[in-house]
Design an enzyme around this catalytic site. Sequence first.
Site, mmCIF file in Angstrom:
data_model
loop_
_atom_site.group_PDB
_atom_site.id
_atom_site.type_symbol
_atom_site.label_atom_id
_atom_site.label_comp_id
_atom_site.label_asym_id
_atom_site.label_seq_id
_atom_site.Cartn_x
_atom_site.Cartn_y
_atom_site.Cartn_z
ATOM 1 N N PHE A 164 63.788 -79.104 59.405
ATOM 2 C CA PHE A 164 64.520 -77.877 59.725
ATOM 3 C C PHE A 164 64.139 -77.454 61.138
ATOM 4 O O PHE A 164 62.983 -77.117 61.402
ATOM 5 C CB PHE A 164 64.234 -76.724 58.753
ATOM 6 C CG PHE A 164 65.081 -75.531 59.076
ATOM 7 C CD1 PHE A 164 66.382 -75.432 58.599
ATOM 8 C CD2 PHE A 164 64.616 -74.529 59.915
ATOM 9 C CE1 PHE A 164 67.193 -74.342 58.936
ATOM 10 C CE2 PHE A 164 65.422 -73.439 60.260
ATOM 11 C CZ PHE A 164 66.706 -73.350 59.767
ATOM 12 N N ASP A 249 57.497 -79.249 66.634
ATOM 13 C CA ASP A 249 58.137 -77.967 66.336
ATOM 14 C C ASP A 249 57.157 -77.152 65.492
ATOM 15 O O ASP A 249 57.000 -77.386 64.294
ATOM 16 C CB ASP A 249 59.467 -78.188 65.605
ATOM 17 C CG ASP A 249 60.193 -76.868 65.336
ATOM 18 O OD1 ASP A 249 59.570 -75.792 65.496
ATOM 19 O OD2 ASP A 249 61.376 -76.918 64.947
ATOM 20 N N LYS A 278 59.224 -67.405 65.823
ATOM 21 C CA LYS A 278 58.775 -66.599 64.687
ATOM 22 C C LYS A 278 57.589 -65.692 65.035
ATOM 23 O O LYS A 278 57.790 -64.655 65.635
ATOM 24 C CB LYS A 278 58.512 -67.522 63.491
ATOM 25 C CG LYS A 278 59.832 -68.160 63.007
ATOM 26 C CD LYS A 278 59.779 -68.718 61.617
ATOM 27 C CE LYS A 278 61.187 -69.043 61.123
ATOM 28 N NZ LYS A 278 61.510 -70.445 61.092
HETATM 29 C C1 LIG Z 1 62.771 -71.063 61.612
HETATM 30 C C2 LIG Z 1 62.629 -72.382 62.286
HETATM 31 C C3 LIG Z 1 63.442 -72.739 63.375
HETATM 32 C C4 LIG Z 1 64.585 -71.877 63.845
HETATM 33 O O1 LIG Z 1 64.186 -70.620 64.259
HETATM 34 P P1 LIG Z 1 65.286 -69.442 64.418
HETATM 35 O O2 LIG Z 1 64.540 -68.344 65.088
HETATM 36 O O3 LIG Z 1 65.742 -69.089 63.034
HETATM 37 O O4 LIG Z 1 66.385 -70.005 65.249
HETATM 38 C C5 LIG Z 1 63.189 -73.940 64.000
HETATM 39 N N1 LIG Z 1 62.213 -74.754 63.581
HETATM 40 C C6 LIG Z 1 61.414 -74.448 62.552
HETATM 41 C C7 LIG Z 1 60.320 -75.392 62.140
HETATM 42 C C8 LIG Z 1 61.607 -73.266 61.848
HETATM 43 O O5 LIG Z 1 60.852 -72.980 60.779
#
Ligand SMILES: *Cc1c(COP(=O)(O)O)cnc(C)c1O
Length: 423
Positions: A164, A249, A278
Amino acid sequence: MSLDVDRPSTDASADGAPAPEATPAPTQDHLAHNYHPLPVVLASGEGAWVQDTDGREYLDLLSGYSALNFGHRHPHLVAAAHAQLDRLTLTSRAFDHDLLAPFATRLALLLEPLLAAPDGVLVLPMNTGAEAVETAVKTARKWGYEVKGVPEGQASIVVAADNFHGRTTTIVSFSSDDDARRSFGPFAPGFRVVPYGDAEALAAAVDATTVAVLIEPVQGEAGVIVPPEGYLAAVRAVCDEHDVLFIADEIQSGLGRTGATLACERAGVKPDLVTLGKALGGGVVPVSAVVGRRDVLAVLTPGTHGSTFGGNPLSCAVALAVVDLLETGEHQARARELGEHLEERLAAMVEEGLLVRYRVAGLWAGVDVDPSRGTGREVSERLLQRRVLVKDTHGQTVRIAPPLVISLEDLDWALDQLADALR
Ligand SMILES: *Cc1c(COP(=O)(O)O)cnc(C)c1O
């Protein structure tokens, strides 16, 4: 003229015009249906606790998908935001402001020892996580063409199944989640999907066109999937051998959640670039960033990439306060300590037959519920009745990610509720 639609006056207005019709009670009728939230309407929060509109209190074990690692309205973060609101909120990047360089410097110093960047790091601020991932993808491609010498238009990026990374058209192009992709094509080419945790499959997918490997060091949305021991180190070795960028990520796994500043740090592995989001905004404002090798991020020159809101003064003020909290190491240590306790409690629930299995990384767990005890959604709804907020993922899994500021007593109480909800 200002029109207060929330609190309409029932009296005729001063100029004798007829009284406006009463505003109907708000419903969900005008909200797009791209979410299926649990049935609770929240109105306030502090620390690990939130209150609904009827004043009922709930313990938050989701933490806004780790955007609220420091809890709701952490005093240091709220004070930083308040102070900045009284000073300057937005300049756009057409002009510099007095917190942009401090933000970049402090974040760079925090992360430099954790990244494979002997010549130092650069910081590129954006707003959302997806934007940070897009930024990393664009940076890797430009580096591939201009530095590595990949023929124009042929850059490939290797990613993991069940990833994700966000919701943009390019990012869903390499998702393996059917709901995330269906009817959103045509898809962006240039991505190769390999099984997560399989370093050999990853090595086999790398060739002369490969500019980057992009993976989550712990897969969050997939259900807190911790890769096999040695996997991240093997990914690092493949990247080194083939002159490929390792992009971690860490938008959900980073900034304290796993008991370290970066999840990669736990495995002793240093990525070239890291995406953050986040928790970087402290649950106050959206703030994201790409941080990594100076020579790599330096391929971006004026006009090649940007964002109106990226690095704005309010975001920088809050993110600087987040860096203050991370520099002490106190929240990372707390995630480790409480995480060990969480693991013991979950092991006991497996023993009792309440859970099929669990995975844990710091104060972060994915627990798989036995179908005979209900779906992940049903368990989440039962926990809501018991005043504990969690969210299911992928059918049978419930994710547990309490704010790192939660007390041991509150955590134990919530886990008692989980056990009872499963019994
Ligand atoms: C939440 C998330 C994203 C996307 O972040 P948004 O602020 O919702 O665009 C990307 N990578 C990871 C691992 C995430 O948990």
